[in-house]
Design a protein around this motif. Structure first.
Motif, PDB file in Angstrom:
ATOM      1  N   PHE A  95      -3.346   4.235   1.791  1.00 46.19           N
ATOM      2  CA  PHE A  95      -3.224   5.096   2.101  1.00 46.19           C
ATOM      3  C   PHE A  95      -3.454   6.563   1.363  1.00 46.19           C
ATOM      4  CE2 PHE A  95       0.461   4.759  -1.056  1.00 46.19           C
ATOM      5  CZ  PHE A  95       0.284   6.134  -1.982  1.00 46.19           C
ATOM      6  N   GLU A  96      -3.981   7.939   2.657  1.00 45.39           N
ATOM      7  CA  GLU A  96      -4.932   9.160   1.686  1.00 45.39           C
ATOM      8  C   GLU A  96      -4.446   9.838   1.451  1.00 45.39           C
ATOM      9  OE1 GLU A  96      -8.098   9.333   1.812  1.00 45.39           O
ATOM     10  OE2 GLU A  96      -8.214   6.990   2.182  1.00 45.39           O
ATOM     11  N   TYR A  97      -4.026  10.858   0.259  1.00 45.96           N
ATOM     12  CA  TYR A  97      -3.121  11.292   0.260  1.00 45.96           C
ATOM     13  C   TYR A  97      -4.215  12.717  -0.955  1.00 45.96           C
ATOM     14  CZ  TYR A  97       0.474  14.140  -2.410  1.00 45.96           C
ATOM     15  OH  TYR A  97       1.694  15.298  -2.791  1.00 45.96           O
ATOM     16  N   ARG A  98      -4.090  13.981  -0.358  1.00 48.82           N
ATOM     17  CA  ARG A  98      -5.086  14.622  -0.592  1.00 48.82           C
ATOM     18  C   ARG A  98      -6.171  14.577  -0.821  1.00 48.82           C
ATOM     19  NH1 ARG A  98      -0.465  17.562  -4.720  1.00 48.82           N
ATOM     20  NH2 ARG A  98       0.817  18.928  -2.796  1.00 48.82           N
ATOM     21  N   GLY A  99      -6.501  14.255  -0.171  1.00 46.25           N
ATOM     22  CA  GLY A  99      -7.748  13.893  -0.370  1.00 46.25           C
ATOM     23  C   GLY A  99      -8.572  12.536  -1.033  1.00 46.25           C
ATOM     24  N   GLU A 136       7.337  13.407  -2.251  1.00 44.82           N
ATOM     25  CA  GLU A 136       6.880  13.980  -1.788  1.00 44.82           C
ATOM     26  C   GLU A 136       6.189  12.673  -0.887  1.00 44.82           C
ATOM     27  OE1 GLU A 136       3.069  14.711  -3.648  1.00 44.82           O
ATOM     28  OE2 GLU A 136       4.003  14.789  -5.612  1.00 44.82           O
ATOM     29  N   LYS A 137       5.206  13.112   0.567  1.00 41.91           N
ATOM     30  CA  LYS A 137       5.580  12.376   1.302  1.00 41.91           C
ATOM     31  C   LYS A 137       3.871  11.958   1.591  1.00 41.91           C
ATOM     32  CE  LYS A 137       9.266  15.141   4.221  1.00 41.91           C
ATOM     33  NZ  LYS A 137       8.973  15.898   3.255  1.00 41.91           N
ATOM     34  N   ILE A 138       4.223  10.282   2.261  1.00 41.81           N
ATOM     35  CA  ILE A 138       2.945   9.818   2.251  1.00 41.81           C
ATOM     36  C   ILE A 138       2.459   9.929   4.120  1.00 41.81           C
ATOM     37  CG2 ILE A 138       2.260   9.039  -0.210  1.00 41.81           C
ATOM     38  CD1 ILE A 138       2.922   6.174   1.048  1.00 41.81           C
ATOM     39  N   ARG A 139       1.612   9.911   4.943  1.00 38.69           N
ATOM     40  CA  ARG A 139       1.806   9.834   5.646  1.00 38.69           C
ATOM     41  C   ARG A 139      -0.021   8.424   6.301  1.00 38.69           C
ATOM     42  NH1 ARG A 139       5.171  12.871   7.555  1.00 38.69           N
ATOM     43  NH2 ARG A 139       5.991  14.779   7.363  1.00 38.69           N
ATOM     44  N   ASP A 140       0.905   7.938   7.419  1.00 41.80           N
ATOM     45  CA  ASP A 140      -0.184   6.791   8.060  1.00 41.80           C
ATOM     46  C   ASP A 140       0.259   5.773   7.182  1.00 41.80           C
ATOM     47  OD1 ASP A 140       0.152   7.744  10.592  1.00 41.80           O
ATOM     48  OD2 ASP A 140      -1.699   9.692   9.728  1.00 41.80           O
ATOM     49  N   ALA A 141       0.664   5.962   6.243  1.00 37.75           N
ATOM     50  CA  ALA A 141       0.379   4.821   5.572  1.00 37.75           C
ATOM     51  C   ALA A 141       0.261   3.526   5.502  1.00 37.75           C
ATOM     52  CB  ALA A 141       1.860   4.603   4.421  1.00 37.75           C
ATOM     53  N   SER A 142      -1.141   2.265   5.850  1.00 38.25           N
ATOM     54  CA  SER A 142      -1.171   0.816   5.971  1.00 38.25           C
ATOM     55  C   SER A 142      -0.275   0.119   5.194  1.00 38.25           C
ATOM     56  CB  SER A 142      -2.827   0.831   6.508  1.00 38.25           C
ATOM     57  OG  SER A 142      -3.485   1.957   7.047  1.00 38.25           O
ATOM     58  N   LEU A 143       0.451  -1.131   6.009  1.00 38.62           N
ATOM     59  CA  LEU A 143       1.143  -1.696   4.756  1.00 38.62           C
ATOM     60  C   LEU A 143       0.863  -3.123   5.463  1.00 38.62           C
ATOM     61  CD1 LEU A 143       3.379   0.866   5.576  1.00 38.62           C
ATOM     62  CD2 LEU A 143       4.277  -1.025   4.020  1.00 38.62           C
ATOM     63  N   SER A 144      -0.083  -4.278   4.776  1.00 35.34           N
ATOM     64  CA  SER A 144       0.636  -5.586   5.341  1.00 35.34           C
ATOM     65  C   SER A 144       1.158  -6.588   4.276  1.00 35.34           C
ATOM     66  CB  SER A 144      -1.654  -6.324   4.635  1.00 35.34           C
ATOM     67  OG  SER A 144      -1.337  -7.614   5.360  1.00 35.34           O
ATOM     68  N   ILE A 145       2.679  -6.806   5.504  1.00 35.48           N
ATOM     69  CA  ILE A 145       3.348  -7.738   4.226  1.00 35.48           C
ATOM     70  C   ILE A 145       3.015  -9.333   5.101  1.00 35.48           C
ATOM     71  CG2 ILE A 145       5.577  -8.769   4.745  1.00 35.48           C
ATOM     72  CD1 ILE A 145       5.024  -5.011   4.096  1.00 35.48           C
ATOM     73  N   GLY A 183      -2.015   4.807  -9.885  1.00 39.67           N
ATOM     74  CA  GLY A 183      -1.972   6.431  -9.430  1.00 39.67           C
ATOM     75  C   GLY A 183      -0.280   7.499  -8.768  1.00 39.67           C
ATOM     76  N   ALA A 184       0.856   6.129  -9.778  1.00 42.08           N
ATOM     77  CA  ALA A 184       1.448   6.466  -9.506  1.00 42.08           C
ATOM     78  C   ALA A 184       2.290   8.386  -9.994  1.00 42.08           C
ATOM     79  CB  ALA A 184       2.946   5.671 -10.237  1.00 42.08           C
ATOM     80  N   GLU A 185       1.385   8.159 -11.395  1.00 40.53           N
ATOM     81  CA  GLU A 185       1.542   9.556 -11.899  1.00 40.53           C
ATOM     82  C   GLU A 185       1.248  10.615 -11.427  1.00 40.53           C
ATOM     83  OE1 GLU A 185      -2.762   8.136 -12.976  1.00 40.53           O
ATOM     84  OE2 GLU A 185      -0.979   7.466 -12.314  1.00 40.53           O
ATOM     85  N   ARG A 186       0.309  10.693 -10.310  1.00 38.49           N
ATOM     86  CA  ARG A 186      -0.029  11.748  -9.033  1.00 38.49           C
ATOM     87  C   ARG A 186       1.310  12.544  -7.852  1.00 38.49           C
ATOM     88  NH1 ARG A 186      -5.475  11.453  -8.252  1.00 38.49           N
ATOM     89  NH2 ARG A 186      -5.477  13.195  -6.435  1.00 38.49           N
ATOM     90  N   PHE A 187       2.206  11.276  -8.410  1.00 39.82           N
ATOM     91  CA  PHE A 187       3.164  12.119  -7.337  1.00 39.82           C
ATOM     92  C   PHE A 187       4.432  11.913  -7.966  1.00 39.82           C
ATOM     93  CE2 PHE A 187       0.126   8.822  -4.813  1.00 39.82           C
ATOM     94  CZ  PHE A 187       0.465   9.400  -3.938  1.00 39.82           C
ATOM     95  N   GLN A 188       5.300  12.815  -7.031  1.00 36.92           N
ATOM     96  CA  GLN A 188       6.613  13.278  -8.134  1.00 36.92           C
ATOM     97  C   GLN A 188       7.756  12.638  -6.786  1.00 36.92           C
ATOM     98  OE1 GLN A 188       6.682  15.204 -10.790  1.00 36.92           O
ATOM     99  NE2 GLN A 188       4.683  14.449 -10.561  1.00 36.92           N
ATOM    100  N   ILE A 189       8.512  12.672  -7.177  1.00 38.41           N
ATOM    101  CA  ILE A 189       9.346  12.457  -6.684  1.00 38.41           C
ATOM    102  C   ILE A 189       9.667  13.600  -5.292  1.00 38.41           C
ATOM    103  CG2 ILE A 189      12.346  11.192  -6.121  1.00 38.41           C
ATOM    104  CD1 ILE A 189      10.594  10.126  -7.608  1.00 38.41           C
TER     105      ILE A 189
END
Length: 279
Positions: A167-171, A201-210, A193-199
């Motif tokens: 996903f993309e988040y803040r550029g 926070e939303k991500i949009r249009d995440a692409s998931l492969s399961i 990347g986890a340190e960049r996020f706070q509890i």
């Protein structure tokens, strides 16, 4: 199965020697949506049904086993077999029975009296009907009463190492390895990347492969934990309006994939055990 696995992945229910016209395989996928892991075990010549039951209890001691007492199986007289099994298993394993409904009320009462009152089978005793379109509801009710969901309301599936979220988040672009998933959440390693996020926070249009199946969804971070070599994050699926869960079409796709993952995993584990038992 370790206690941690049971906590994460829940309890399993096995229908032993069912008439598949009464419990079709299509029911199993529907039960998964409701949070139940259900499987069918048939009798065959490669491994006796008695040996299969023994292996199921060994591998999944917190499982529930429902026996079709109308099935004709070599070497089994159901009343004595279930009585003996009930006496030999631990308290973690639950046993129940099912059968084709009888025309005679006296016959129905005799079955219930023996299995419920004499043997005290803890997972219940229920009848199915070839002419009853509510068999699904009848089975669901029994599963619910016996606690067949285990400790989780939704079934969680382990993902293979190729499963990922991007996903993309803040550029910036982020990629994580998905560890497991259910219909409402996924758990991933977002190292780097986890340190960049706070509890929350939303991500949009995440692409998931399961496990080879792909879809897109929004999500919100609800938990994170820093490990020695990982940054574990739990995201909850949300819709575009920020309400919980997936849209219905995506939920159907994911439910089918979760069912395939779990069925393949359990089938392979059981088949290996059955082969070893037969040798």
């Amino acid at each position: 199965m370790t206690p941690t696995d049971i906590e994460l992945f829940g309890r399993k229910t096995f229908f032993i020697a069912p008439d598949t016209s009464l419990i079709p395989k299509a029911y199993l996928e529907e039960f998964l949506t409701l949070g139940y892991q259900t499987f069918i075990i048939n009798d065959d010549y490669s491994c006796s049904l008695q040996a299969k039951v023994k292996e199921i209890i060994r591998l999944f001691p917190e499982s529930i086993l429902y026996f079709n007492i109308d099935a004709s199986v070599d070497g089994i007289e159901w009343r004595s077999y279930i009585r003996s099994l009930q006496e030999s298993i631990g308290s973690e394993t639950l046993i129940g029975v099912f059968y084709l409904s009888r025309q005679s009320p006296a016959d129905e009462e005799a079955i219930k009296s023996y299995y419920l009152r004499d043997l005290n089978v803890r997972a219940g005793c229920f009848a199915l009907s070839a002419h009853n379109h509510s068999d699904f509801d009848s089975i669901h009710k029994v599963l619910e009463q016996s606690g067949a969901r285990g400790r989780r309301n939704l079934v969680r599936a382990k993902c293979d190492p190729s499963s990922s979220v991007k996903f993309e988040y803040r550029g910036s672009s982020f990629t994580g390895t998905i560890l497991d998933v259910n219909l409402s959440h996924f758990r991933c390693d977002l190292s780097g990347g986890a340190e960049r996020f706070q509890i929350f926070e939303k991500i949009r249009d995440a692409s998931l492969s399961i496990n080879g199946s792909s879809f897109t969804s929004d999500a919100v971070l609800i938990m994170k934990r820093k490990g020695e070599n990982s940054s574990l994050c739990i995201f909850m699926f949300i819709k575009r309006d920020d309400s919980p869960d997936l849209d219905k079409d995506t939920e159907k796709v994911l439910n089918q994939k979760i069912y395939q993952i779990i069925l393949q995993e359990i089938t392979e584990e059981l088949q290996s055990a059955f082969r070893n038992s037969a040798n």
